[in-house]
Each structure stands twice: as structure tokens, then as C-alpha cells.
Design a protein around this motif. Structure first.
Motif, PDB file in Angstrom:
ATOM      1  N   ASP A 163      -4.518  -1.809  -7.710  1.00 54.33           N
ATOM      2  CA  ASP A 163      -5.754  -1.173  -7.704  1.00 54.33           C
ATOM      3  C   ASP A 163      -5.595   0.219  -7.468  1.00 54.33           C
ATOM      4  OD1 ASP A 163      -8.308   0.072  -7.034  1.00 54.33           O
ATOM      5  OD2 ASP A 163      -9.031  -1.738  -5.871  1.00 54.33           O
ATOM      6  N   THR A 169      -2.829   0.336  -4.121  1.00 49.58           N
ATOM      7  CA  THR A 169      -2.234  -1.142  -3.590  1.00 49.58           C
ATOM      8  C   THR A 169      -1.913  -1.899  -4.849  1.00 49.58           C
ATOM      9  OG1 THR A 169      -3.682  -0.814  -1.721  1.00 49.58           O
ATOM     10  CG2 THR A 169      -2.747  -2.866  -2.321  1.00 49.58           C
ATOM     11  N   THR A 211       0.858  -1.277   0.216  1.00 45.51           N
ATOM     12  CA  THR A 211      -0.117  -0.036  -0.024  1.00 45.51           C
ATOM     13  C   THR A 211       0.873   1.120   0.059  1.00 45.51           C
ATOM     14  OG1 THR A 211      -1.685  -1.236   1.104  1.00 45.51           O
ATOM     15  CG2 THR A 211      -1.726   1.270   1.388  1.00 45.51           C
ATOM     16  N   LYS A 237      -7.105   2.039  -4.593  1.00 50.41           N
ATOM     17  CA  LYS A 237      -6.779   2.182  -3.497  1.00 50.41           C
ATOM     18  C   LYS A 237      -5.367   2.161  -2.863  1.00 50.41           C
ATOM     19  CE  LYS A 237     -10.331  -1.299  -2.401  1.00 50.41           C
ATOM     20  NZ  LYS A 237     -10.738  -2.876  -2.141  1.00 50.41           N
TER      21      LYS A 237
END
Length: 124
Positions: free
Chosen positions: A73, A78, A23, A76
Motif C-alpha cells: 500500500d 507499507t 512500514t 501507507k
């Protein structure tokens, strides 16, 4: 620059699966090419897989083709690494990486930001 946090490592048996996550925080994650490297004890850090900023282009090391899958993604911030059919030789610390292009991501010198690393251990 982007800051990266790797999670998801662990101890598994040969043939098992794991999913790593990375992340990002900071600006413009969607502009970065992302990838994963790994480093086994006593060995150099090596490229495993990369994915383009939009996610349409991927590249894999021969040793993981057909077993590992990278995805991202951008909403996100991530990137994921799905690892299937794990082997003892996959044992290493896995590092998330961010780079400016799909050529530079394949070498450690081409990486702009690193995650802290997450340990993956595969027992036989």
C-alpha cells in the motif's frame, strides 16, 4: 534511503497463518521494489518474495509459492506478507528489504535497505 520496520512475527502451529508488515519512513517509498528475505539458524539469508514499485509484478521462491502472498500500500508506505499453511521449515527471522529494481531484489547484495527482522516460529 528508506528506513524499514518489520512487525508481525510470532509463534504459531503448523497450518496456521501470519501476516507480516513492513512500514517505511523516508522519501520515495513508491519508487522502491520491496521484498522479504528470511534466515534460519545456521543458514544463509534467502530471498522469499518481491513486489514491483507499483505492485503489479511479484516473484516468489518455489518453497513458498501458493502459500505466501505479498502486497503493498504505497499510500501507507507499507508492504505486507500474508503467510498461510505455515510449515516448521518456514521458521526463520524474516527481513523486509528495499531495492532499486526487480532483479537486484533477489539477492542480498542488491538490497539497499533492511528492516530489523521479525521472528517467525512454526511448531509441528
Amino acid at each position: 534511503q528508506v528506513q524499514l520496520v518489520d512487525t508481525g512475527g510470532g509463534l504459531v502451529q503448523a497450518g496456521d497463518s501470519l501476516r507480516l508488515s513492513c512500514t517505511a519512513s523516508g522519501r520515495a517509498f513508491s519508487n522502491y521494489v520491496m521484498g522479504w528475505f528470511r534466515q534460519a539458524p545456521g543458514k544463509d539469508r534467502e530471498f522469499v518474495v518481491g513486489i514491483s514499485s507499483g505492485g503489479s509484478i511479484t516473484g516468489y521462491a518455489d518453497s513458498v509459492k501458493g502459500r505466501f502472498t505479498i502486497s503493498r500500500d504505497n499510500a501507507k508506505k507499507t508492504v505486507y506478507l500474508q503467510m498461510d499453511s505455515l510449515k516448521p521449515e518456514d521458521t526463520a527471522v524474516y527481513y523486509c528489504a528495499a531495492s532499486s529494481n526487480t532483479v537486484r531484489i533477489r539477492t542480498t547484495r542488491g538490497v539497499d535497505s533492511w528492516g530489523q527482522g521479525t521472528q517467525v516460529t512454526v511448531s509441528s
